[in-house]
Write a protein that holds these residues in place. Structure first.
Motif, short mmCIF file in Angstrom:
data_model
loop_
_atom_site.label_atom_id
_atom_site.label_comp_id
_atom_site.label_asym_id
_atom_site.label_seq_id
_atom_site.Cartn_x
_atom_site.Cartn_y
_atom_site.Cartn_z
N ASP A 102 10.43 -20.04 40.24
CA ASP A 102 10.68 -18.62 40.03
C ASP A 102 9.48 -17.99 39.31
OD1 ASP A 102 11.45 -16.14 39.26
OD2 ASP A 102 13.41 -16.74 38.43
N PRO A 103 8.72 -17.17 40.03
CA PRO A 103 7.50 -16.61 39.42
C PRO A 103 7.77 -15.63 38.28
CG PRO A 103 7.86 -15.70 41.61
CD PRO A 103 8.88 -16.79 41.43
N THR A 104 9.03 -15.18 38.13
CA THR A 104 9.27 -14.28 37.00
C THR A 104 9.38 -15.04 35.68
OG1 THR A 104 11.68 -14.38 37.22
CG2 THR A 104 10.56 -12.65 38.45
N VAL A 105 9.54 -16.36 35.77
CA VAL A 105 9.72 -17.16 34.55
C VAL A 105 8.38 -17.59 33.99
CG1 VAL A 105 10.64 -19.30 33.60
CG2 VAL A 105 11.98 -17.97 35.23
N LYS A 106 8.17 -17.28 32.74
CA LYS A 106 6.95 -17.70 32.05
C LYS A 106 7.33 -18.42 30.78
CE LYS A 106 5.07 -14.19 34.57
NZ LYS A 106 4.68 -12.81 34.74
N VAL A 107 6.59 -19.42 30.44
CA VAL A 107 6.94 -20.21 29.26
C VAL A 107 5.71 -20.40 28.38
CG1 VAL A 107 7.94 -22.36 28.44
CG2 VAL A 107 8.57 -21.49 30.69
N ILE A 108 5.91 -20.13 27.11
CA ILE A 108 4.88 -20.44 26.12
C ILE A 108 5.44 -21.58 25.29
CG2 ILE A 108 3.67 -19.60 24.08
CD1 ILE A 108 4.08 -16.79 25.25
N ASP A 109 4.67 -22.64 25.18
CA ASP A 109 5.17 -23.83 24.51
C ASP A 109 4.38 -24.05 23.21
OD1 ASP A 109 6.54 -26.12 24.04
OD2 ASP A 109 5.42 -27.35 25.48
N PHE A 110 5.05 -23.85 22.08
CA PHE A 110 4.40 -24.04 20.78
C PHE A 110 4.15 -25.52 20.51
CE2 PHE A 110 5.92 -20.06 18.20
CZ PHE A 110 5.10 -19.27 18.98
N SER A 111 3.17 -25.80 19.67
CA SER A 111 2.85 -27.19 19.34
C SER A 111 3.86 -27.79 18.37
CB SER A 111 1.45 -27.27 18.75
OG SER A 111 1.40 -26.49 17.57
N ARG A 112 4.61 -26.94 17.69
CA ARG A 112 5.68 -27.41 16.80
C ARG A 112 6.62 -26.24 16.52
NH1 ARG A 112 4.86 -25.19 11.74
NH2 ARG A 112 2.71 -24.73 11.16
N ASN A 113 7.60 -26.46 15.66
CA ASN A 113 8.51 -25.38 15.30
C ASN A 113 7.84 -24.44 14.29
OD1 ASN A 113 11.16 -24.81 13.14
ND2 ASN A 113 11.25 -24.13 15.25
N PHE A 114 7.61 -23.21 14.73
CA PHE A 114 6.98 -22.24 13.82
C PHE A 114 7.99 -21.25 13.27
CE2 PHE A 114 3.15 -23.76 15.85
CZ PHE A 114 2.19 -23.66 14.87
N GLY A 115 9.16 -21.22 13.85
CA GLY A 115 10.20 -20.30 13.35
C GLY A 115 10.47 -19.15 14.31
N HIS A 116 11.69 -18.68 14.24
CA HIS A 116 12.19 -17.64 15.12
C HIS A 116 11.32 -16.38 15.14
CE1 HIS A 116 15.61 -14.47 15.57
NE2 HIS A 116 15.09 -14.73 16.74
N GLN A 117 10.99 -15.87 13.95
CA GLN A 117 10.23 -14.63 13.86
C GLN A 117 8.84 -14.76 14.48
OE1 GLN A 117 11.61 -11.59 12.20
NE2 GLN A 117 13.29 -12.87 12.88
N ILE A 118 8.26 -15.93 14.31
CA ILE A 118 6.92 -16.14 14.88
C ILE A 118 7.01 -16.31 16.39
CG2 ILE A 118 4.94 -17.73 14.84
CD1 ILE A 118 5.34 -18.04 11.88
N ALA A 119 8.10 -16.93 16.85
CA ALA A 119 8.29 -17.06 18.30
C ALA A 119 8.40 -15.67 18.95
CB ALA A 119 9.54 -17.89 18.59
#
Ligand code: UDP
Ligand code: MG
Length: 323
Positions: free
Chosen positions: A62-79
């Motif tokens: 599905d080309p509408t789906v994009k994912v950014i994958d953090f290297s670790r848990n940075f927290g909700h607000q930062i996400a």
């Protein structure tokens, strides 16, 4: 940068393998109804379960789906902040991954946006399936924060909201290391309005906001928007020395002009404990501010993206946060 995407839906995800499939489908259903272009931008905040694999599979078909994958848990607000950095839509909607925020409400938000509002935030009239403790502390926190700041931060409002491109661009200029997004949106200003909703139960899984994270969020909210706790220290200081001075006069009078000796180990120890408690509390409060000043001074990047899916053909957006 092309702006042919009308809506960006930003979804922070932390260990949500139980719900993410359903969330994807509900969002898809709702967004298809708009008949306009959109992207579903999932920010994987260092999940340790299968969330990112599930999202990756979706992004392949599905080309509408994009994912950014953090290297670790940075927290909700930062996400959320990262989602806003990468989002390309003319309107950006931030929504939780656990379906506590009903995706259908996005359509109401879009309607308001089309009427000309730049920010449409969702106010919770009811919260279901959350503990008494959480509801009470949250209600208290929003009121306390409001009384402490000069900025009009709406009560009982989370991060579920729609932002116009203009607002999002202004938000990107803020370089806070401990962002309190819902407050910053109010700080930015523009034409804001509310839609009301009843907050559902989490579809499955546990809250990803344990007490520790809630405390961190509330301290961020208070410290970024108010100096009042610091002023409280001087206020308490004045009060305490005033009381101390008066009591000194009484003690001196009794010593010099009366025969009564002053007894009372217990009262001494109570005063000692009480006052050192207040002093330590104030020191701690000052420490909270200094810690945040230190975070700003170090100026580390706000987050690290280890991988992204569905964004390959696009020149990744870069700004001061990601140099
Ligand atoms: N979340 C996140 N990083 C974290 C904690 C939470 O990205 O460190 C996400 C989580 O996956 C969810 C949203 O933030 O999409 C809100 O979290 P949650 O529903 O657990 O909070 P609650 O609704 O219980 O306050
Ligand atoms: Mg939730």
């Amino acid at each position: 940068m092309s702006r042919d995407i009308q809506y960006s839906i930003v979804v922070p995800v932390y260990n949500e393998e139980l719900v993410i499939q359903e969330t994807y489908q509900r969002l898809k259903e709702v967004m298809d109804r708009t008949k306009e272009n959109y992207e579903l931008l999932f920010v994987n905040d260092g999940s340790r379960d299968r969330s990112v694999e599930i999202l990756r599979e979706h992004s392949l078909i599905d080309p509408t789906v994009k994912v950014i994958d953090f290297s670790r848990n940075f927290g909700h607000q930062i996400a959320i902040t990262a989602g806003m950095d990468y989002a390309q839509g003319n309107a950006i909607v931030v929504i939780d991954a656990d379906l506590q925020d009903p995706p259908e409400l996005i359509l109401d938000m879009i309607e308001k946006w089309k009427e000309g509002y730049n920010v449409v935030y969702a106010v919770r009239t009811k919260r279901k399936g959350e503990t008494f403790f959480k509801k009470q502390t949250a209600a208290m926190f929003y009121r306390l924060l409001r009384s402490m700041t000069d900025i009009d931060i709406p009560i009982d409002t989370g991060d579920f909201r729609l932002l116009d491109r203009k607002v999002c661009d202004e938000m990107k200029k803020l370089k806070e290391k401990n962002p309190f997004v819902r407050g910053l949106v109010s700080w930015v200003g523009f034409k804001q309005t509310a839609v009301e909703y009843e907050r559902d139960e989490r579809l499955a899984g546990e809250t990803k906001y344990p007490l520790k994270k809630m405390l961190k969020l509330s301290m961020d909210g208070i410290t970024t928007f108010s100096h009042k706790p610091l002023k409280l220290a001087s206020f308490a200081g004045i009060l305490m020395s005033g009381a101390g001075f008066l009591y000194m006069l009484i003690v001196l009078y009794m010593k010099l002009f009366t025969d009564s000796t002053i007894t009372g180990w217990s009262s001494l120890i109570v005063i000692q404990l009480l006052f050192s408690g207040i002093v330590l509390l104030m020191l701690g409060m000052i420490g909270e501010y200094i810690g945040r000043i230190y975070d700003e001074a170090k100026d580390r990047p706000l987050y690290i993206v280890q991988k992204s899916y569905g964004l390959e053909n696009r020149k990744l957006y870069r700004d001061h946060r990601m140099q």
